[in-house]
Motif scaffolding. Structure first.
Motif, PDB file in Angstrom:
ATOM      1  N   LEU A   1      47.129  37.193  41.389  1.00  0.00           N
ATOM      2  CA  LEU A   1      47.116  36.527  40.097  1.00  0.00           C
ATOM      3  C   LEU A   1      48.300  37.100  39.332  1.00  0.00           C
ATOM      4  O   LEU A   1      48.375  38.317  39.135  1.00  0.00           O
ATOM      5  CB  LEU A   1      45.802  36.835  39.357  1.00  0.00           C
ATOM      6  CG  LEU A   1      45.736  36.425  37.887  1.00  0.00           C
ATOM      7  CD1 LEU A   1      45.663  34.913  37.771  1.00  0.00           C
ATOM      8  CD2 LEU A   1      44.551  37.066  37.208  1.00  0.00           C
TER       9      LEU A   1
ATOM     10  N   PHE B   1      41.354  34.493  32.908  1.00  0.00           N
ATOM     11  CA  PHE B   1      41.742  34.074  34.240  1.00  0.00           C
ATOM     12  C   PHE B   1      40.663  34.485  35.233  1.00  0.00           C
ATOM     13  O   PHE B   1      40.034  35.519  35.070  1.00  0.00           O
ATOM     14  CB  PHE B   1      43.078  34.712  34.649  1.00  0.00           C
ATOM     15  CG  PHE B   1      44.176  34.480  33.652  1.00  0.00           C
ATOM     16  CD1 PHE B   1      44.860  33.277  33.615  1.00  0.00           C
ATOM     17  CD2 PHE B   1      44.509  35.465  32.743  1.00  0.00           C
ATOM     18  CE1 PHE B   1      45.866  33.065  32.686  1.00  0.00           C
ATOM     19  CE2 PHE B   1      45.516  35.260  31.814  1.00  0.00           C
ATOM     20  CZ  PHE B   1      46.201  34.055  31.793  1.00  0.00           C
ATOM     21  N   GLU B   2      40.480  33.678  36.258  1.00  0.00           N
ATOM     22  CA  GLU B   2      39.534  33.982  37.328  1.00  0.00           C
ATOM     23  C   GLU B   2      40.327  34.283  38.593  1.00  0.00           C
ATOM     24  O   GLU B   2      41.322  33.617  38.887  1.00  0.00           O
ATOM     25  CB  GLU B   2      38.585  32.811  37.569  1.00  0.00           C
ATOM     26  CG  GLU B   2      37.706  32.476  36.377  1.00  0.00           C
ATOM     27  CD  GLU B   2      36.745  33.587  35.988  1.00  0.00           C
ATOM     28  OE1 GLU B   2      36.243  34.302  36.889  1.00  0.00           O
ATOM     29  OE2 GLU B   2      36.494  33.741  34.787  1.00  0.00           O
ATOM     30  N   TYR B   3      39.868  35.289  39.346  1.00  0.00           N
ATOM     31  CA  TYR B   3      40.519  35.688  40.582  1.00  0.00           C
ATOM     32  C   TYR B   3      39.477  35.738  41.683  1.00  0.00           C
ATOM     33  O   TYR B   3      38.380  36.249  41.482  1.00  0.00           O
ATOM     34  CB  TYR B   3      41.161  37.070  40.425  1.00  0.00           C
ATOM     35  CG  TYR B   3      41.758  37.598  41.711  1.00  0.00           C
ATOM     36  CD1 TYR B   3      43.043  37.252  42.081  1.00  0.00           C
ATOM     37  CD2 TYR B   3      41.026  38.420  42.550  1.00  0.00           C
ATOM     38  CE1 TYR B   3      43.597  37.714  43.273  1.00  0.00           C
ATOM     39  CE2 TYR B   3      41.569  38.886  43.740  1.00  0.00           C
ATOM     40  CZ  TYR B   3      42.848  38.535  44.099  1.00  0.00           C
ATOM     41  OH  TYR B   3      43.388  38.989  45.269  1.00  0.00           O
TER      42      TYR B   3
ATOM     43  N   GLU C   1      50.552  36.422  35.805  1.00  0.00           N
ATOM     44  CA  GLU C   1      50.600  35.639  34.567  1.00  0.00           C
ATOM     45  C   GLU C   1      51.606  36.226  33.591  1.00  0.00           C
ATOM     46  O   GLU C   1      51.723  37.438  33.463  1.00  0.00           O
ATOM     47  CB  GLU C   1      49.217  35.613  33.897  1.00  0.00           C
ATOM     48  CG  GLU C   1      48.137  34.954  34.718  1.00  0.00           C
ATOM     49  CD  GLU C   1      48.343  33.471  34.928  1.00  0.00           C
ATOM     50  OE1 GLU C   1      49.046  32.811  34.122  1.00  0.00           O
ATOM     51  OE2 GLU C   1      47.808  32.939  35.920  1.00  0.00           O
TER      52      GLU C   1
ATOM     53  N   ASN D   1      45.748  41.971  42.114  1.00  0.00           N
ATOM     54  CA  ASN D   1      45.618  41.580  43.510  1.00  0.00           C
ATOM     55  C   ASN D   1      44.624  42.504  44.206  1.00  0.00           C
ATOM     56  O   ASN D   1      44.454  43.654  43.801  1.00  0.00           O
ATOM     57  CB  ASN D   1      46.981  41.642  44.211  1.00  0.00           C
ATOM     58  CG  ASN D   1      46.990  40.883  45.517  1.00  0.00           C
ATOM     59  OD1 ASN D   1      46.197  39.979  45.742  1.00  0.00           O
ATOM     60  ND2 ASN D   1      47.902  41.256  46.401  1.00  0.00           N
TER      61      ASN D   1
END
Length: 162
Positions: free
Chosen positions: A155, A141-143, A157, A110
């Protein structure tokens, strides 16, 4: 009567087969989590947390913080199997590895803007989070950070290797 016996036999066979299929096939690999940030990342407070690095019959292994090299985990909750780093990044990379091969993990990333004035050249923080299993990208993953003044969305996961 024969129909009832056959139905009972099929039901018992179905239940006995389904219980064998419920056991997951746990694959264990050496895992590295790499976060590559872009944009004006130095204008953000970044939080990176790793939890649930599990091996075998749910034995927890601590993550090793590789990058940034000058920092240590800011918060360690051993009972909760959680390691957290909160910092204002000076370099665009975060990296952590499993201290042993694991079959599952959880992570949170974050970023919250620190405030202050921005101009037209300001680029919000963005990040690519790669989970490498034995050196191969497992998931990616994209943030995207929210605009300054908006509530951040982390994010989060949970990953099980297969």
């Amino acid at each position: 009567m024969n129909y009832l016996v056959e139905l009972l036999a099929v039901a018992i066979f179905s239940f006995s087969c389904s219980s064998e299929d419920e056991t997951p096939n746990l694959v264990e690999k050496s895992v590295t989590i790499e976060v590559e940030m872009d944009g004006n990342y130095a204008d953000y407070l970044v939080t990176f947390s790793v939890h649930r690095m599990l091996s075998g019959t749910f034995t927890f292994f601590a993550p090793v913080l590789d990058q940034p090299t000058e920092l240590n985990w800011a918060q360690v909750i051993e009972q909760g199997n959680t390691y957290t780093l909160s910092f204002e990044p000076e370099v665009p990379t975060i990296s952590a590895t499993s201290s042993a091969p694991i079959h599952s993990l959880g992570l949170v990333f974050n970023a919250v803007h620190l405030g202050g004035e921005t101009d037209d050249s300001f680029q919000p923080l963005s990040a690519t989070v790669n989970v490498l299993a034995d050196g191969d990208v497992y998931p990616q993953f994209e943030y995207e950070a929210m605009s300054p003044g908006e509530v951040s969305v982390p994010l989060a996961e949970e990953i099980t290797l297969q």
